[in-house]
Design an enzyme around this catalytic site. Structure first.
Site, PDB file in Angstrom:
ATOM      1  CG  ASN A  10      92.183  32.358  27.212  1.00  0.00           C
ATOM      2  OD1 ASN A  10      91.133  32.764  27.714  1.00  0.00           O
ATOM      3  ND2 ASN A  10      92.353  31.096  26.833  1.00  0.00           N
ATOM      4  CE  LYS A  12      93.731  29.342  29.666  1.00  0.00           C
ATOM      5  NZ  LYS A  12      94.528  28.150  29.812  1.00  0.00           N
ATOM      6  CG  HIS A  95      91.631  27.389  24.635  1.00  0.00           C
ATOM      7  ND1 HIS A  95      91.833  26.414  25.573  1.00  0.00           N
ATOM      8  CD2 HIS A  95      92.644  28.272  24.767  1.00  0.00           C
ATOM      9  CE1 HIS A  95      92.928  26.700  26.267  1.00  0.00           C
ATOM     10  NE2 HIS A  95      93.449  27.832  25.794  1.00  0.00           N
ATOM     11  CD  GLU A  97      91.890  25.775  29.111  1.00  0.00           C
ATOM     12  OE1 GLU A  97      91.154  26.771  29.113  1.00  0.00           O
ATOM     13  OE2 GLU A  97      93.090  25.807  29.463  1.00  0.00           O
ATOM     14  CD  GLU A 165      96.734  28.380  23.536  1.00  0.00           C
ATOM     15  OE1 GLU A 165      97.172  29.368  24.117  1.00  0.00           O
ATOM     16  OE2 GLU A 165      95.675  27.817  23.858  1.00  0.00           O
ATOM     17  N   GLY A 171      99.080  25.736  31.121  1.00  0.00           N
ATOM     18  CA  GLY A 171      98.837  25.747  32.560  1.00  0.00           C
ATOM     19  C   GLY A 171      99.710  24.781  33.335  1.00  0.00           C
ATOM     20  CB  SER A 211     103.775  27.521  30.462  1.00  0.00           C
ATOM     21  OG  SER A 211     102.863  26.601  31.052  1.00  0.00           O
TER      22      SER A 211
HETATM   23  P1  13P Z   1      98.814  29.338  30.254  1.00  0.00           P
HETATM   24  O1  13P Z   1      99.577  30.553  29.767  1.00  0.00           O
HETATM   25  O2  13P Z   1      98.188  29.542  31.598  1.00  0.00           O
HETATM   26  O3  13P Z   1      99.621  28.095  30.128  1.00  0.00           O
HETATM   27  O4  13P Z   1      97.564  29.167  29.245  1.00  0.00           O
HETATM   28  C1  13P Z   1      97.790  29.202  27.894  1.00  0.00           C
HETATM   29  C2  13P Z   1      96.499  29.253  27.203  1.00  0.00           C
HETATM   30  O5  13P Z   1      95.739  28.296  27.243  1.00  0.00           O
HETATM   31  C3  13P Z   1      96.129  30.478  26.514  1.00  0.00           C
HETATM   32  O6  13P Z   1      95.008  30.300  25.722  1.00  0.00           O
END
Ligand code: 13P
Length: 248
Positions: A10, A12, A95, A97, A165, A171, A211
């Site tokens: 992803n 982002k 997601h 976010e 997740e 993150g 992560s």
């Molecule tokens: P990270 O791997 O940067 O923690 O992000 C995970 C994520 O949100 C994947 O969709």
């Protein structure tokens, strides 16, 4: 194989046309012998270039969101058919976010998921608890609600992918332990079996995300119910290939 492992990136809101092309070109030879399915979910504007760059390889291209209507007066939105037209095969839906910053609810997750399935795009539906929900012992309740409401009306749950997740692991560099991730992913499979059918839940691909990196992927992937990963930060570099080749 009952469930083929599936590692997806992803990106982002990262990368440019040039850096996207470069990374995909570099990844292609590194992931070509992967034993899992491989996908990169890229920003919408990079989809055409990413599809072109990945052509002839085992890297599939995905989107990060989808609108539920086929077309119409929805300024700024992109429909499943538009994405499909460009060769998109997967789309991340719900997601955390998007839930946190863009008003995504279980209801809109449900509408987007059904729209993706209708257009032949495989939705990667994200679920997961926040830190306070975990600390208050609400993890299973939250995930049960996200699954029950987000997946309403789906005839066969094995047609989608679920990404577990935990919000507190995204993150932050704070990964769920192998045991924590396995426990919740097993709960997701059990719940999917109850809400749909046990047989389809056995075929359902469930990823872990949060992560996940080149160092911890082996342990996570060794868990019996974890079938893959949804990789954020580490998918922006060649580490992604190491994760894809976790079994080598
Ligand atoms: P990270 O791997 O940067 O923690 O992000 C995970 C994520 O949100 C994947 O969709």
């Amino acid at each position: 194989m009952l469930r083929k492992p599936f590692i997806a990136g992803n990106w982002k809101m990262n990368m440019t046309v040039a850096s996207a092309k470069k990374l995909i070109e570099e990844l292609k030879p590194l992931v070509k012998d992967a034993n899992c399915d491989v996908c990169l979910c890229v920003p919408a504007v990079l989809i055409p270039e990413a599809v072109k760059a990945a052509q002839g390889s085992n890297i599939k291209i995905g989107a990060q969101n989808i609108h539920w209507s086929a077309s119409g007066a929805y300024t700024g939105e992109i429909s499943a058919d538009m994405l499909k037209d460009y060769g998109v095969q997967y789309a991340i839906i719900g997601h955390s976010e998007r839930r946190q910053y863009f008003g995504e609810t279980d209801e809109t997750v449900n509408k987007r998921t059904l729209a993706a399935l209708n257009s032949g795009i495989t939705p990667i539906v994200c679920v997961g608890e926040t830190l306070s929900e975990r600390e208050n012992g609400e993890t299973e309740n939250v995930i049960y609600r996200q699954l029950e409401q987000g997946l309403k009306g789906i005839d066969d749950v094995s047609k989608i992918v679920i990404a577990y997740e935990p919000v507190w692991a995204i993150g932050t560099g704070k990964t769920a332990t192998d045991a924590q991730a396995q426990e919740t992913v097993a709960f997701i499979r059990k719940t999917a079996g109850k809400l749909f059918c046990p047989k389809c839940a056995e075929k359902l691909i469930i990823q872990y995300g949060g992560s996940m990196n080149a160092g911890n992927c082996k342990g996570l992937m060794a868990q019996p119910d974890i079938d893959g990963g949804l990789i954020g930060g580490a998918s922006l570099k060649l580490d992604f290939a190491t994760i894809v080749n976790y079994d080598k």
